[in-house]
Enzyme design. Structure first.
Site, short mmCIF file in Angstrom:
data_model
loop_
_atom_site.label_atom_id
_atom_site.label_comp_id
_atom_site.label_asym_id
_atom_site.label_seq_id
_atom_site.Cartn_x
_atom_site.Cartn_y
_atom_site.Cartn_z
N GLU A 97 -9.54 6.24 -6.51
CA GLU A 97 -8.88 7.53 -6.66
C GLU A 97 -7.52 7.43 -7.33
O GLU A 97 -6.86 6.40 -7.26
CB GLU A 97 -8.70 8.16 -5.27
CG GLU A 97 -10.05 8.43 -4.62
CD GLU A 97 -9.95 9.13 -3.26
OE1 GLU A 97 -10.77 10.01 -3.02
OE2 GLU A 97 -9.06 8.80 -2.47
N CYS A 110 0.01 8.70 -9.20
CA CYS A 110 -0.17 7.60 -8.26
C CYS A 110 -1.52 6.95 -8.59
O CYS A 110 -2.56 7.60 -8.49
CB CYS A 110 -0.17 8.22 -6.86
SG CYS A 110 -0.48 7.03 -5.56
N CYS A 117 -9.21 -2.74 -0.63
CA CYS A 117 -8.04 -3.59 -0.45
C CYS A 117 -8.38 -4.65 0.59
O CYS A 117 -9.10 -4.38 1.55
CB CYS A 117 -6.86 -2.77 0.02
SG CYS A 117 -5.31 -3.70 0.05
N CYS A 121 -4.02 -3.54 6.44
CA CYS A 121 -2.94 -2.87 7.19
C CYS A 121 -3.60 -1.88 8.15
O CYS A 121 -4.50 -1.14 7.77
CB CYS A 121 -1.99 -2.16 6.24
SG CYS A 121 -1.17 -3.31 5.11
N CYS A 124 -3.92 2.09 7.44
CA CYS A 124 -4.27 2.54 6.07
C CYS A 124 -5.77 2.74 5.93
O CYS A 124 -6.56 1.87 6.30
CB CYS A 124 -3.79 1.51 5.05
SG CYS A 124 -4.20 1.95 3.37
N GLU A 171 -3.73 -3.54 -3.48
CA GLU A 171 -2.46 -4.26 -3.46
C GLU A 171 -2.22 -4.76 -4.88
O GLU A 171 -2.88 -5.72 -5.32
CB GLU A 171 -2.52 -5.41 -2.45
CG GLU A 171 -1.41 -6.43 -2.56
CD GLU A 171 -0.01 -5.84 -2.59
OE1 GLU A 171 0.34 -5.02 -1.70
OE2 GLU A 171 0.75 -6.18 -3.52
N SER A 202 4.39 -0.92 -5.79
CA SER A 202 4.57 -0.97 -4.34
C SER A 202 3.74 -2.11 -3.79
O SER A 202 2.54 -2.22 -4.06
CB SER A 202 4.11 0.36 -3.74
OG SER A 202 4.20 0.31 -2.33
N SER A 224 6.44 -2.18 1.32
CA SER A 224 5.96 -1.56 2.56
C SER A 224 6.47 -2.35 3.75
O SER A 224 5.89 -3.37 4.11
CB SER A 224 4.43 -1.56 2.55
OG SER A 224 3.98 -0.71 1.52
N LEU A 225 7.53 -1.87 4.35
CA LEU A 225 8.16 -2.62 5.43
C LEU A 225 7.53 -2.24 6.78
O LEU A 225 6.98 -3.07 7.50
CB LEU A 225 9.67 -2.35 5.42
CG LEU A 225 10.52 -3.20 6.35
CD1 LEU A 225 10.35 -4.69 6.10
CD2 LEU A 225 12.01 -2.81 6.22
N HIS A 226 7.65 -0.99 7.16
CA HIS A 226 6.94 -0.40 8.31
C HIS A 226 7.34 -0.90 9.70
O HIS A 226 6.91 -0.33 10.70
CB HIS A 226 5.42 -0.52 8.16
CG HIS A 226 4.89 0.09 6.90
ND1 HIS A 226 5.30 1.31 6.43
CD2 HIS A 226 3.99 -0.37 5.99
CE1 HIS A 226 4.66 1.59 5.29
NE2 HIS A 226 3.89 0.58 5.00
N ASN A 301 -0.14 9.70 7.70
CA ASN A 301 -1.23 10.61 7.33
C ASN A 301 -2.50 10.14 8.02
O ASN A 301 -3.03 9.09 7.69
CB ASN A 301 -1.42 10.61 5.82
CG ASN A 301 -0.23 11.22 5.13
OD1 ASN A 301 0.15 12.36 5.41
ND2 ASN A 301 0.41 10.46 4.27
N CYS A 344 -0.53 9.64 0.96
CA CYS A 344 -0.42 8.18 1.09
C CYS A 344 -1.39 7.65 2.13
O CYS A 344 -1.44 8.14 3.24
CB CYS A 344 0.94 7.80 1.62
SG CYS A 344 2.22 7.90 0.44
N1 SAH Z 1 -0.68 -2.04 -1.28
C1 SAH Z 1 0.54 -1.38 -1.67
C2 SAH Z 1 0.29 0.08 -2.06
C3 SAH Z 1 -0.20 0.85 -0.89
S1 SAH Z 1 -0.15 2.58 -0.81
C4 SAH Z 1 1.52 -1.45 -0.52
O1 SAH Z 1 1.14 -1.86 0.57
O2 SAH Z 1 2.69 -1.13 -0.72
C5 SAH Z 1 1.48 3.11 -0.76
C6 SAH Z 1 2.13 3.31 0.61
O3 SAH Z 1 1.39 4.14 1.51
C7 SAH Z 1 2.35 2.00 1.32
O4 SAH Z 1 3.67 1.92 1.78
C8 SAH Z 1 1.40 2.11 2.48
O5 SAH Z 1 1.78 1.27 3.53
C9 SAH Z 1 1.48 3.57 2.81
N2 SAH Z 1 0.40 4.04 3.67
C10 SAH Z 1 -0.81 3.48 3.86
N3 SAH Z 1 -1.53 4.20 4.75
C11 SAH Z 1 -0.76 5.25 5.12
C12 SAH Z 1 -0.98 6.36 5.98
N4 SAH Z 1 -2.14 6.53 6.60
N5 SAH Z 1 0.01 7.25 6.13
C13 SAH Z 1 1.18 7.09 5.45
N6 SAH Z 1 1.43 6.08 4.61
C14 SAH Z 1 0.48 5.15 4.44
#
Ligand code: SAH
Length: 369
Positions: A97, A110, A117, A121, A124, A171, A202, A224-226, A301, A344
């Site tokens: 997508e 985007c 992937c 994570c 995700c 990724e 990212s 993506s720190l989180h 999300n 996202c």
């Molecule tokens: N693989 C890359 C790109 C991922 S998508 C990465 O990890 O950075 C971009 C962002 O969306 C990332 O920060 C990812 O962690 C975040 N993301 C993934 N799932 C999500 C969700 N369900 N809700 C909000 N953000 C999310």
């Protein structure tokens, strides 16, 4: 696909020097490559017959040996807020997508770098479908090309896409070999000519490849720190077990120094009761204060099957305020395209793994047809 098409060179996968080599190998002057790029990227023309200032012989040659092939559109979804999402097909079984998000002063596309992937994570949706394959350079560039064609131009002739982010499926650093040339084509002044601050890669933190990225290309970096500590990040972003936070941050500051960048954007998904407490904000501030860092808080999300919930809005606002008070630049990402599952982490091709197709998934119907 016919046999001839299978062996044709897709021009969207070639960087400028490769295109020059291709054109000269056909017996033409190198400047023809520039003319060709102008047709391809400035005018988004994919039909050689329409490239009227190229010699007829050259056009005939091109139609014999080359083509301009983009991923195929399976379906397009338009959100009430102007966001568009396309489900694309890479080949007969694989889908992925891309999403366009219009704002007042810019339009962000985007894009995906992989189908599925491998990083797993836990919050995700893409991770749920596992890894299928890397997208080629042509398929990555082809998304931007296709979206430009789909969206058309502003009334004054400007492109609607001003920014490109590698925040779709996959990724990007795990597909380094194909992503780096694609970024070069996005930045090339004869390519899409997008400024380096408007193309953002990212990553979840593949540290060794972040150092290599700093050597190869100059674009904006998001990470993506989180989570503010390794114990929690190990759970949310499992690659952290291999490359913990201290190593990750070193690589970020190196990237900024090397590339003369302004700052790294850190993404932080707000998960109710998991990483959204004030103590997390305080730990984050200790990590990032005084550093070239921006923190982007992403309301989680949800997607079918997840156990996580989105932090309530007042919690997210307090979290942001705590960070700002402690000297860290923090903003909340506005969720767009909710009504079409375009936000996202919600991107998932879903066609590939039929055993995992979920009930209520709007896309599965489209794909079955
Ligand atoms: N693989 C890359 C790109 C991922 S998508 C990465 O990890 O950075 C971009 C962002 O969306 C990332 O920060 C990812 O962690 C975040 N993301 C993934 N799932 C999500 C969700 N369900 N809700 C909000 N953000 C999310």
């Amino acid at each position: 696909m016919t046999e001839a098409a299978a062996v044709r060179t897709n021009l969207l996968g070639l960087e400028k020097p490769e295109l020059e080599a291709f054109v000269t190998a056909l017996g033409n002057k190198p400047f023809r490559a520039r003319q060709l790029m102008s047709w391809l990227y400035k005018r988004c023309e994919g039909d050689f017959a329409a490239m009227t200032d190229l010699a007829l012989d050259f056009r005939t040659q091109l139609s014999d040996v080359a083509d301009v092939r983009t991923p195929e559109i399976i379906s397009r979804y338009n959100s009430a807020d102007g966001t568009c999402k396309w489900l694309l097909r890479a080949d007969s079984t694989q889908a992925f997508e891309m999403v366009f998000i219009p704002e007042i002063d810019r339009g962000t596309l985007c894009i995906s770098s992989q189908v599925g992937c491998a990083l797993d994570c836990s919050f995700c949706s893409t991770a749920q479908q596992g890894f299928n394959r890397n997208l080629t350079t042509a398929e990555i560039v082809g998304q931007v090309w296709l979206a430009n064609r789909e969206l058309g131009f502003e009334p004054r002739g400007e492109r609607r896409i001003t920014n490109v982010v590698f925040m779709g499926m996959g990724e990007p650093l795990a597909n380094f070999r194909n992503v780096v040339p694609a970024i070069r084509i996005l930045l090339d002044d004869l390519g899409f000519d997008i400024s380096r601050r408007r193309v953002t890669l990212s990553t979840s933190g593949l540290v060794p490849l972040m150092y290599r990225l700093a050597e190869e290309v100059n674009c904006a970096l998001a990470v993506s720190l989180h989570a503010p500590d390794d114990a929690l990040r190990n759970v949310l972003v499992p690659i952290n077990r291999k490359h913990p936070i201290a190593e990750l941050l070193e690589a970020c500051w190196h990237y900024i120094d090397e590339k003369n960048g302004r700052s790294v954007t850190f993404e932080y998904v707000m998960l109710d009761g998991v990483n959204d407490q004030l103590e997390h904000a305080r730990s984050l501030a200790r990590l990032l204060k005084g550093k070239p860092a921006k923190l982007n808080l992403i309301p989680f999300n949800p997607f079918p099957g997840t156990d996580y919930c989105r932090s309530p809005m007042p919690v997210i606002s307090r979290f942001r305020d705590e960070l700002i008070q402690r000297g860290v630049l923090a903003t909340i990402r506005r969720t767009r395209g909710d009504d079409i599952n375009a936000a996202c982490g919600q991107l998932a091709g879903r066609v590939n793994d039929r055993t995992r197709v979920r009930l209520g998934n709007k896309l599965s119907g489209a794909l079955a047809s």
